[in-house]
Scaffold this motif. Sequence first.
Motif, PDB file in Angstrom:
ATOM      1  N   UNK A 145      42.568 -26.044  -5.917  1.00 45.99           N
ATOM      2  CA  UNK A 145      41.257 -25.709  -6.489  1.00 45.99           C
ATOM      3  C   UNK A 145      40.235 -26.809  -6.186  1.00 45.99           C
ATOM      4  N   UNK A 146      39.013 -26.396  -5.905  1.00 43.28           N
ATOM      5  CA  UNK A 146      37.950 -27.344  -5.550  1.00 43.28           C
ATOM      6  C   UNK A 146      37.119 -27.679  -6.779  1.00 43.28           C
ATOM      7  N   UNK A 147      36.910 -28.966  -7.009  1.00 40.85           N
ATOM      8  CA  UNK A 147      36.111 -29.445  -8.137  1.00 40.85           C
ATOM      9  C   UNK A 147      34.806 -30.004  -7.571  1.00 40.85           C
ATOM     10  N   UNK A 148      33.692 -29.569  -8.134  1.00 40.29           N
ATOM     11  CA  UNK A 148      32.390 -30.025  -7.676  1.00 40.29           C
ATOM     12  C   UNK A 148      31.735 -30.869  -8.760  1.00 40.29           C
ATOM     13  N   UNK A 193      28.800 -37.870 -10.615  1.00 39.05           N
ATOM     14  CA  UNK A 193      29.850 -38.139 -11.588  1.00 39.05           C
ATOM     15  C   UNK A 193      29.945 -37.142 -12.726  1.00 39.05           C
ATOM     16  N   UNK A 194      29.069 -36.130 -12.755  1.00 37.52           N
ATOM     17  CA  UNK A 194      29.109 -35.121 -13.818  1.00 37.52           C
ATOM     18  C   UNK A 194      29.677 -33.818 -13.261  1.00 37.52           C
TER      19      UNK A 194
END
Length: 107
Positions: A86-89, A93-94
């Motif tokens: 899974x890709x986290x965007x 930093x938020x």
Amino acid sequence: MASGNEVVTVVRTTKVDKLSTPAAGPPDEFDLVNCQVLPRRALEEGRGWVSIDGWEVWCFTDPAREVLHTDQVRIRGVLYSVEGKPARFDKRGKFKALSIVAAKAST
């Protein structure tokens, strides 16, 4: 900020020991809220063309736990496998979004 109105349940399968004995008890589950679920169809060529139908899930609320590529997700009552990591965007930093690609689980 984008938003969604669906809840997707992540199903973490139990670990299997060296003797291929699954752990006792139900699988661990947790919910992802504020998700958008979009249909997805892909054609892949290997030994001929293969059509892969599934969902692309965008979650806009930071999950309390990490979603793994070995997990499964329950979308609208049907169990799907997570395809890839899974890709986290993040932006500065938020947390902004989490993208999950799901295909029909082979159970």
